[in-house]
Design a protein around this motif. Structure first.
Motif, short mmCIF file in Angstrom:
data_model
loop_
_atom_site.label_atom_id
_atom_site.label_comp_id
_atom_site.label_asym_id
_atom_site.label_seq_id
_atom_site.Cartn_x
_atom_site.Cartn_y
_atom_site.Cartn_z
N ASP A 203 0.80 -1.23 0.00
CA ASP A 203 0.00 0.00 0.00
C ASP A 203 0.84 1.27 0.00
O ASP A 203 0.44 2.28 -0.58
CB ASP A 203 -0.95 0.03 1.20
N SER A 204 1.99 1.23 0.69
CA SER A 204 2.81 2.43 0.81
C SER A 204 3.77 2.61 -0.35
O SER A 204 4.29 3.70 -0.57
CB SER A 204 3.59 2.41 2.13
N GLY A 205 4.04 1.53 -1.06
CA GLY A 205 5.01 1.61 -2.16
C GLY A 205 6.45 1.48 -1.68
O GLY A 205 7.38 1.76 -2.42
N VAL A 206 6.62 1.06 -0.44
CA VAL A 206 7.95 0.87 0.15
C VAL A 206 8.22 -0.63 0.18
O VAL A 206 7.34 -1.42 0.53
CB VAL A 206 8.00 1.46 1.58
N SER A 207 9.43 -1.01 -0.17
CA SER A 207 9.74 -2.44 -0.23
C SER A 207 9.68 -3.09 1.15
O SER A 207 9.95 -2.45 2.17
CB SER A 207 11.13 -2.66 -0.84
N ALA A 208 9.33 -4.37 1.14
CA ALA A 208 9.28 -5.13 2.39
C ALA A 208 10.67 -5.18 3.03
O ALA A 208 10.80 -5.17 4.25
CB ALA A 208 8.74 -6.53 2.12
N SER A 209 11.72 -5.21 2.19
CA SER A 209 13.08 -5.26 2.75
C SER A 209 13.40 -3.97 3.49
O SER A 209 14.09 -3.99 4.52
CB SER A 209 14.11 -5.55 1.66
N THR A 210 12.91 -2.84 3.00
CA THR A 210 13.11 -1.56 3.72
C THR A 210 12.40 -1.61 5.06
O THR A 210 12.95 -1.19 6.07
CB THR A 210 12.60 -0.37 2.88
N LEU A 211 11.18 -2.13 5.09
CA LEU A 211 10.44 -2.24 6.35
C LEU A 211 11.17 -3.17 7.32
O LEU A 211 11.24 -2.90 8.52
CB LEU A 211 9.01 -2.73 6.10
N THR A 212 11.73 -4.25 6.80
CA THR A 212 12.49 -5.18 7.64
C THR A 212 13.72 -4.49 8.22
O THR A 212 14.00 -4.62 9.41
CB THR A 212 12.91 -6.43 6.83
N ARG A 213 14.43 -3.74 7.39
CA ARG A 213 15.61 -3.00 7.88
C ARG A 213 15.21 -1.99 8.95
O ARG A 213 15.90 -1.82 9.95
CB ARG A 213 16.34 -2.32 6.72
N MET A 214 14.07 -1.32 8.75
CA MET A 214 13.60 -0.36 9.75
C MET A 214 13.27 -1.07 11.06
O MET A 214 13.56 -0.55 12.14
CB MET A 214 12.37 0.39 9.23
N ALA A 215 12.68 -2.25 10.97
CA ALA A 215 12.36 -3.03 12.17
C ALA A 215 13.62 -3.42 12.93
O ALA A 215 13.58 -3.66 14.13
CB ALA A 215 11.54 -4.26 11.80
#
Length: 108
Positions: free
Chosen positions: A23-35
């Motif tokens: 939905d946000s257009g941000v890669s899942a890998s970016t979200l994982t790195r942020m986590a």
């Protein structure tokens, strides 16, 4: 705040990380790195801010600066008043409750 704020935004919408990425257009890998505590690139941050309705100012920290009581309560009040699920009366009641609790629990 960072990852935690975006996580709360996703939870409030009852979305999985995969759906947030889609939905946000941000890669899942970016979200994982942020986590994992890493910072997103500027484009990813902008996309997440637009998707979540959060503001960049909420993520800017000036070393040695602590928000004042007025700053904190003003932000909370603005969020309450902007919530389409709350009536004006409901937002006012929550504001009064939060102010009272803040006064009682704040550090001196």
């Amino acid at each position: 705040m960072g990852d935690t704020a975006f996580r709360r935004a996703g939870l409030s919408k009852k979305l999985t990380w995969k759906k947030v990425a889609e939905d946000s257009g941000v890669s899942a890998s970016t979200l994982t790195r942020m986590a994992q505590g890493k910072r997103p690139d500027v484009d990813s941050l902008a996309a997440l801010l637009a998707w979540s309705g959060l503001h960049a100012d909420d993520f800017v920290r000036v070393e040695g600066h602590r928000p004042s009581e007025a700053d904190s309560l003003a932000k909370i009040t603005a969020y309450l008043r902007a919530d389409p699920n709350l009536s004006e009366e409901g937002a006012s009641a929550l504001e009064a409750l939060l102010k009272s609790a803040y006064e009682r629990l704040r550090r001196d």
